[in-house]
Design a protein around this motif. Sequence first.
Motif, PDB file in Angstrom:
ATOM      1  N   SER A 179      12.975  38.699 112.213  1.00  0.00           N
ATOM      2  CA  SER A 179      14.083  38.851 111.669  1.00  0.00           C
ATOM      3  C   SER A 179      14.628  38.035 110.653  1.00  0.00           C
ATOM      4  O   SER A 179      15.094  38.231 109.603  1.00  0.00           O
ATOM      5  CB  SER A 179      15.273  39.193 112.732  1.00  0.00           C
ATOM      6  N   GLY A 180      13.868  36.936 110.886  1.00  0.00           N
ATOM      7  CA  GLY A 180      14.404  35.568 109.717  1.00  0.00           C
ATOM      8  C   GLY A 180      13.724  36.152 108.417  1.00  0.00           C
ATOM      9  O   GLY A 180      14.348  35.829 107.435  1.00  0.00           O
ATOM     10  N   ALA A 181      12.456  36.464 108.622  1.00  0.00           N
ATOM     11  CA  ALA A 181      11.585  36.826 107.335  1.00  0.00           C
ATOM     12  C   ALA A 181      11.906  37.792 106.773  1.00  0.00           C
ATOM     13  O   ALA A 181      12.292  37.486 105.360  1.00  0.00           O
ATOM     14  CB  ALA A 181      10.184  36.707 107.747  1.00  0.00           C
ATOM     15  N   LEU A 182      12.596  38.808 107.306  1.00  0.00           N
ATOM     16  CA  LEU A 182      12.899  40.010 106.569  1.00  0.00           C
ATOM     17  C   LEU A 182      14.442  39.701 106.019  1.00  0.00           C
ATOM     18  O   LEU A 182      14.600  39.996 105.052  1.00  0.00           O
ATOM     19  CB  LEU A 182      13.068  41.116 107.759  1.00  0.00           C
TER      20      LEU A 182
ATOM     21  N   VAL B 229      17.548  39.011 101.059  1.00  0.00           N
ATOM     22  CA  VAL B 229      18.628  37.876 100.398  1.00  0.00           C
ATOM     23  C   VAL B 229      17.858  37.742  98.952  1.00  0.00           C
ATOM     24  O   VAL B 229      18.595  37.971  97.978  1.00  0.00           O
ATOM     25  CB  VAL B 229      18.719  36.564 100.992  1.00  0.00           C
ATOM     26  N   ALA B 230      16.793  37.450  98.896  1.00  0.00           N
ATOM     27  CA  ALA B 230      15.890  37.306  97.619  1.00  0.00           C
ATOM     28  C   ALA B 230      15.985  38.337  96.597  1.00  0.00           C
ATOM     29  O   ALA B 230      16.126  38.206  95.491  1.00  0.00           O
ATOM     30  CB  ALA B 230      14.611  36.886  97.712  1.00  0.00           C
ATOM     31  N   ARG B 231      16.138  39.645  97.226  1.00  0.00           N
ATOM     32  CA  ARG B 231      16.235  40.922  96.442  1.00  0.00           C
ATOM     33  C   ARG B 231      17.540  41.340  96.311  1.00  0.00           C
ATOM     34  O   ARG B 231      17.843  42.526  95.721  1.00  0.00           O
ATOM     35  CB  ARG B 231      15.361  41.962  97.209  1.00  0.00           C
ATOM     36  N   GLN B 232      18.580  40.639  96.858  1.00  0.00           N
ATOM     37  CA  GLN B 232      19.944  40.922  96.727  1.00  0.00           C
ATOM     38  C   GLN B 232      20.402  41.995  97.268  1.00  0.00           C
ATOM     39  O   GLN B 232      21.172  43.025  96.794  1.00  0.00           O
ATOM     40  CB  GLN B 232      20.669  40.822  95.314  1.00  0.00           C
ATOM     41  N   HIS B 233      19.740  42.609  98.629  1.00  0.00           N
ATOM     42  CA  HIS B 233      20.095  43.777  99.212  1.00  0.00           C
ATOM     43  C   HIS B 233      20.958  43.317 100.291  1.00  0.00           C
ATOM     44  O   HIS B 233      20.945  42.479 101.173  1.00  0.00           O
ATOM     45  CB  HIS B 233      18.867  44.295  99.911  1.00  0.00           C
ATOM     46  N   VAL B 234      22.075  44.128 100.376  1.00  0.00           N
ATOM     47  CA  VAL B 234      23.433  43.908 101.341  1.00  0.00           C
ATOM     48  C   VAL B 234      22.753  44.103 102.615  1.00  0.00           C
ATOM     49  O   VAL B 234      23.382  43.614 103.657  1.00  0.00           O
ATOM     50  CB  VAL B 234      24.036  44.828 101.098  1.00  0.00           C
ATOM     51  N   ALA B 235      21.693  44.642 103.088  1.00  0.00           N
ATOM     52  CA  ALA B 235      21.078  44.830 104.551  1.00  0.00           C
ATOM     53  C   ALA B 235      20.744  43.655 104.982  1.00  0.00           C
ATOM     54  O   ALA B 235      20.466  43.365 106.224  1.00  0.00           O
ATOM     55  CB  ALA B 235      20.043  45.758 104.549  1.00  0.00           C
ATOM     56  N   ASN B 236      20.698  42.379 104.191  1.00  0.00           N
ATOM     57  CA  ASN B 236      20.361  41.252 104.679  1.00  0.00           C
ATOM     58  C   ASN B 236      21.356  40.596 105.644  1.00  0.00           C
ATOM     59  O   ASN B 236      20.972  39.829 106.618  1.00  0.00           O
ATOM     60  CB  ASN B 236      19.931  40.066 103.637  1.00  0.00           C
ATOM     61  N   TRP B 237      22.422  41.067 105.554  1.00  0.00           N
ATOM     62  CA  TRP B 237      23.740  40.421 106.587  1.00  0.00           C
ATOM     63  C   TRP B 237      23.403  41.047 108.080  1.00  0.00           C
ATOM     64  O   TRP B 237      23.573  40.314 108.719  1.00  0.00           O
ATOM     65  CB  TRP B 237      24.898  40.942 105.754  1.00  0.00           C
ATOM     66  N   PRO B 238      23.127  42.421 108.121  1.00  0.00           N
ATOM     67  CA  PRO B 238      23.287  42.621 109.744  1.00  0.00           C
ATOM     68  C   PRO B 238      21.985  42.191 110.088  1.00  0.00           C
ATOM     69  O   PRO B 238      21.855  41.937 111.536  1.00  0.00           O
ATOM     70  CB  PRO B 238      23.276  44.378 109.364  1.00  0.00           C
ATOM     71  N   VAL B 239      20.840  42.262 109.402  1.00  0.00           N
ATOM     72  CA  VAL B 239      19.359  41.751 109.822  1.00  0.00           C
ATOM     73  C   VAL B 239      19.758  40.253 110.137  1.00  0.00           C
ATOM     74  O   VAL B 239      19.354  39.763 111.308  1.00  0.00           O
ATOM     75  CB  VAL B 239      18.253  41.817 108.903  1.00  0.00           C
ATOM     76  N   GLY B 240      20.272  39.383 109.329  1.00  0.00           N
ATOM     77  CA  GLY B 240      20.793  37.996 109.651  1.00  0.00           C
ATOM     78  C   GLY B 240      21.590  37.679 110.735  1.00  0.00           C
ATOM     79  O   GLY B 240      21.150  36.806 111.789  1.00  0.00           O
ATOM     80  N   ILE B 241      22.445  38.715 111.168  1.00  0.00           N
ATOM     81  CA  ILE B 241      23.185  38.550 112.438  1.00  0.00           C
ATOM     82  C   ILE B 241      22.440  39.007 113.625  1.00  0.00           C
ATOM     83  O   ILE B 241      22.502  37.885 114.574  1.00  0.00           O
ATOM     84  CB  ILE B 241      24.275  39.733 112.537  1.00  0.00           C
TER      85      ILE B 241
ATOM     86  N   LEU C 165       9.719  32.053 100.204  1.00  0.00           N
ATOM     87  CA  LEU C 165      10.725  32.895  99.811  1.00  0.00           C
ATOM     88  C   LEU C 165      11.956  32.427  98.944  1.00  0.00           C
ATOM     89  O   LEU C 165      12.797  33.122  98.117  1.00  0.00           O
ATOM     90  CB  LEU C 165      11.240  33.715 101.114  1.00  0.00           C
ATOM     91  N   CYS C 166      12.596  31.261  99.415  1.00  0.00           N
ATOM     92  CA  CYS C 166      13.329  30.504  98.756  1.00  0.00           C
ATOM     93  C   CYS C 166      13.172  30.241  97.248  1.00  0.00           C
ATOM     94  O   CYS C 166      13.874  30.527  96.451  1.00  0.00           O
ATOM     95  CB  CYS C 166      13.917  29.354  99.420  1.00  0.00           C
TER      96      CYS C 166
END
Length: 226
Positions: free
Chosen positions: A32-35, A40-52, A193-194
């Motif tokens: 989940s961290g890698a995803l 985030v790098a692609r500026q996709h808003v789905a990073n936030w629920p995956v990050g949670i 990724l950063c």
Amino acid sequence: MSLATLLEPLQRPLLTVLDTPVSWTEVLGFGSGALCVWLVARQHVANWPVGIANNLFFVLLFAQAGLYADAGLQIVFITLAVYGWWTWTHGGGPGSGTLPVRRTTRAEWAWLLTAGVVGTLGLTLLLDRATDSTVPFWDALTTALSLTATYGQCRKRLESWWLWIAADVVYVPLYAHKGLYLTSLLYVGFMTLCVIGLRGWTRDLTGARRPALETAETTEATEATA
């Protein structure tokens, strides 16, 4: 059925790396961290629920490893994720468009630096006196760097990637020292990724400035010939 009973399967060893058992929690945190960072790098808003989801896995993992500041940090990350999710979709205000990539201002750098130094010192003292942490300073330092980087990420500040890279440089040996080899490897991937995210956001920032510059030049030329 207690919460501990429900969570017990996640704490069972799934595989062994360098003679160290790796739990389901660490594997799920890895994935989940890698995803999350990739999104985030692609500026996709789905990073936030995956990050949670990633934060919840890491709460368990870090608490077991005695990295108490990092475990508590995940709770703060969840709060910031909600804030970041909102700002990315509302542009920082009701009725606004998507939040654009921007540079960190001098005022933001000033208070981020102050908060980072104070936070590192305060957490070091707290962990040293109130817990059995064997790495109070390094745990506190990565916590402070991660919080400042996350704030920048929430506001789409380009330099947040540099803060994440600085944090990852410390995280990799810290987690290896704690026997969290898979997580240490994950943070090596995070650094890669950063760098990708930094390059992508830089291109977006440059691309956004170019039309504005061309418009200003056109306006000046028109006024000069008028």
